[in-house]
Motif scaffolding. Structure first.
Motif, PDB file in Angstrom:
ATOM      1  N   LEU A 154      -4.970  -9.603  62.874  1.00 29.62           N
ATOM      2  CA  LEU A 154      -4.524  -8.507  61.845  1.00 29.62           C
ATOM      3  C   LEU A 154      -5.443  -8.676  60.474  1.00 29.62           C
ATOM      4  O   LEU A 154      -5.417  -7.837  59.627  1.00 29.62           O
ATOM      5  N   LEU A 155      -6.306  -9.528  60.654  1.00 31.72           N
ATOM      6  CA  LEU A 155      -7.136  -9.674  59.573  1.00 31.72           C
ATOM      7  C   LEU A 155      -8.343  -8.625  59.440  1.00 31.72           C
ATOM      8  O   LEU A 155      -9.389  -8.313  58.553  1.00 31.72           O
ATOM      9  N   VAL A 161      -6.340  -1.545  63.435  1.00 29.33           N
ATOM     10  CA  VAL A 161      -5.342  -2.384  63.986  1.00 29.33           C
ATOM     11  C   VAL A 161      -3.986  -1.648  63.971  1.00 29.33           C
ATOM     12  O   VAL A 161      -3.234  -1.465  65.207  1.00 29.33           O
ATOM     13  N   ILE A 162      -3.747  -1.112  63.082  1.00 29.84           N
ATOM     14  CA  ILE A 162      -2.487  -0.207  62.901  1.00 29.84           C
ATOM     15  C   ILE A 162      -2.411   1.019  63.919  1.00 29.84           C
ATOM     16  O   ILE A 162      -1.284   1.038  64.815  1.00 29.84           O
ATOM     17  N   LYS A 163      -3.397   1.488  64.156  1.00 27.19           N
ATOM     18  CA  LYS A 163      -3.432   2.679  65.101  1.00 27.19           C
ATOM     19  C   LYS A 163      -3.246   2.110  66.503  1.00 27.19           C
ATOM     20  O   LYS A 163      -2.586   2.762  67.218  1.00 27.19           O
ATOM     21  N   ALA A 185      -1.221 -15.350  54.412  1.00 26.45           N
ATOM     22  CA  ALA A 185      -0.633 -14.322  54.161  1.00 26.45           C
ATOM     23  C   ALA A 185       0.258 -13.795  55.167  1.00 26.45           C
ATOM     24  O   ALA A 185       0.621 -12.606  55.578  1.00 26.45           O
ATOM     25  N   SER A 186       0.817 -14.560  56.115  1.00 28.68           N
ATOM     26  CA  SER A 186       1.693 -14.330  57.185  1.00 28.68           C
ATOM     27  C   SER A 186       2.806 -13.129  56.842  1.00 28.68           C
ATOM     28  O   SER A 186       2.947 -12.171  57.578  1.00 28.68           O
ATOM     29  N   LEU A 187       3.343 -13.426  55.723  1.00 26.97           N
ATOM     30  CA  LEU A 187       4.591 -12.466  55.363  1.00 26.97           C
ATOM     31  C   LEU A 187       4.038 -11.096  55.014  1.00 26.97           C
ATOM     32  O   LEU A 187       4.832 -10.270  55.321  1.00 26.97           O
ATOM     33  N   THR A 188       2.873 -11.047  54.334  1.00 28.94           N
ATOM     34  CA  THR A 188       2.426  -9.782  54.317  1.00 28.94           C
ATOM     35  C   THR A 188       2.166  -9.013  55.554  1.00 28.94           C
ATOM     36  O   THR A 188       2.564  -7.831  55.463  1.00 28.94           O
ATOM     37  N   TYR A 189       1.801  -9.761  56.546  1.00 26.75           N
ATOM     38  CA  TYR A 189       1.446  -9.069  57.801  1.00 26.75           C
ATOM     39  C   TYR A 189       2.551  -8.669  58.702  1.00 26.75           C
ATOM     40  O   TYR A 189       2.578  -7.755  59.009  1.00 26.75           O
ATOM     41  N   LEU A 190       3.806  -9.436  58.487  1.00 22.09           N
ATOM     42  CA  LEU A 190       5.077  -8.994  59.037  1.00 22.09           C
ATOM     43  C   LEU A 190       5.552  -7.797  58.244  1.00 22.09           C
ATOM     44  O   LEU A 190       6.227  -6.723  59.082  1.00 22.09           O
ATOM     45  N   GLU A 192       3.172  -5.375  56.771  1.00 20.81           N
ATOM     46  CA  GLU A 192       2.232  -4.256  57.150  1.00 20.81           C
ATOM     47  C   GLU A 192       2.416  -3.699  58.568  1.00 20.81           C
ATOM     48  O   GLU A 192       1.958  -2.566  59.127  1.00 20.81           O
ATOM     49  N   PHE A 193       2.342  -4.624  59.745  1.00 17.08           N
ATOM     50  CA  PHE A 193       2.177  -4.175  60.956  1.00 17.08           C
ATOM     51  C   PHE A 193       3.572  -4.550  61.680  1.00 17.08           C
ATOM     52  O   PHE A 193       4.354  -5.390  61.608  1.00 17.08           O
ATOM     53  N   GLN A 194       3.717  -3.517  62.594  1.00 18.22           N
ATOM     54  CA  GLN A 194       4.832  -3.430  63.484  1.00 18.22           C
ATOM     55  C   GLN A 194       4.631  -4.549  64.645  1.00 18.22           C
ATOM     56  O   GLN A 194       3.674  -4.456  65.690  1.00 18.22           O
ATOM     57  N   ALA A 195       5.448  -5.449  64.935  1.00 15.86           N
ATOM     58  CA  ALA A 195       5.333  -6.358  66.077  1.00 15.86           C
ATOM     59  C   ALA A 195       6.716  -6.742  66.389  1.00 15.86           C
ATOM     60  O   ALA A 195       7.488  -6.793  65.645  1.00 15.86           O
TER      61      ALA A 195
END
Ligand code: C2E
Ligand code: CA
Ligand code: CA
Ligand code: CA
Length: 279
Positions: A154-155, A161-163, A185-190, A192-195
């Motif tokens: 994710l970095l 990555v999003i695409k 920055a785990s929380l930011t990733y959650l 920003e990114f769909q998992a």
């Protein structure tokens, strides 16, 4: 941050004394390993808190004719440095799809299998197409494939990555964030990114216990947050009954660890498929 107690990071990099002769040798050996069919996948069951089978994770094994079993914690980080990880990754995807096809043909009910995708392989063009091709070849529904990625993926280039995540989502492939809680920055990733799935890192699970209020609070909070975000929460590295009981209290969805089962060769996992549960 390198964590010496985590398999995937507990390893050398080219910078810490691995001589060029040795690394060249290892690279050649690894290159030959696919052709010589020295790689093998083991499958570790994922179960509910009562032992019901819910899926498995494919974990690569290298049986070297001279050196015996080489741990993925040793050769995967090295393969990531010399790009061999792309070939290995492609082999893993194909092998999992072929294996699922074989189990289906033998009449087993199928469960989702997780595949570890290294950051480099994830960013390389053609990942989605390669998966589609293999799903098609072996006639496997996309719902049976989960890709485990780490925060280091994710970095990378956010747009790419999003695409890619979007394309995989459209296909019906699920995404798990592996080793959650060990990166930055785990929380930011959650956000920003769909998992779909959150895998709590072993280092948190190892410290769960009745007299460990801080660790319990962290794991309980991750479970709560993951579920509030609509994700499936998985605990890995569960070795003790006490840990299982706490995870059940926290409503953790899936358990993976030696308490239920070590990673098994395909034939061993097939037996578990037949039973549909462990213990
Ligand atoms: P990971 O993805 O975090 O996989 C979990 C590791 O924890 C596995 O180690 C598994 O055998 C181990 N494990 C499972 N339950 C327990 C437990 O209860 N206690 C303990 N102490 N360990 C447990 P393994 O198989 O040695 O793999 C190490 C790492 O190598 C993996 O960490 C993953 O990062 C990487 N890896 C393995 N297979 C592949 C692969 O096919 N592709 C890629 N790119 N990486 C892989
Ligand atoms: Ca790991
Ligand atoms: Ca994993
Ligand atoms: Ca992990």
């Amino acid at each position: 941050v390198k964590k010496s107690n985590d398999y995937s990071y507990h390893s050398y990099s080219s910078s810490n004394g691995f001589s060029s002769f040795t690394s060249h040798f290892l690279e050649e050996e690894m290159r030959a390993a696919i052709a010589r069919e020295e790689f093998e996948l083991h499958y570790q069951p994922k179960v509910g808190t009562t032992g019901k089978l819910l899926g498995g994770e494919a974990l690569i094994r290298w049986n070297h004719p001279k050196f015996g079993r080489v741990s993925p914690g040793e050769f995967i980080p090295f393969a990531e440095e010399n790009h061999l990880i792309n070939e290995i990754g492609d082999w893993v995807i194909q092998t999992v799809c072929r294996q699922l096809g074989e189990w289906r043909d033998k009449g087993f009910a199928l469960y989702p299998i997780s595949i570890n995708i290294s950051p480099m392989r994830f960013m390389k063009k053609g990942l989605v197409e390669l998966i589609e091709k293999n799903l098609d070849t072996f006639q496997i529904p996309a719902e049976l494939i989960v890709l485990e990625i780490t925060e280091s993926t994710l970095l990378k280039n956010e747009k790419v990555v999003i695409k890619t995540l979007e394309k995989l989502g459209k296909l019906g492939i699920k995404i798990a964030i592996d080793d959650f809680g060990t990166g930055y920055a785990s929380l930011t990733y959650l956000k920003e990114f769909q998992a779909d799935i959150l895998k709590i890192d072993q280092s948190f699970i190892r410290n769960l216990g009745n007299n460990r209020q801080k660790d319990n609070a962290i794991v309980s909070s991750i479970c709560h947050m993951g579920k509030a975000l609509g994700m499936t929460v998985v605990a890995e590295g569960v070795e003790e009954q006490e840990q299982l009981e706490l995870l059940a209290e926290f409503f953790c969805d899936e358990i993976q660890g030696y308490l239920f089962s070590k990673p098994l060769p395909a034939a061993g996992f097939e037996k578990v498929l037949g039973d549909g549960r462990l213990q």
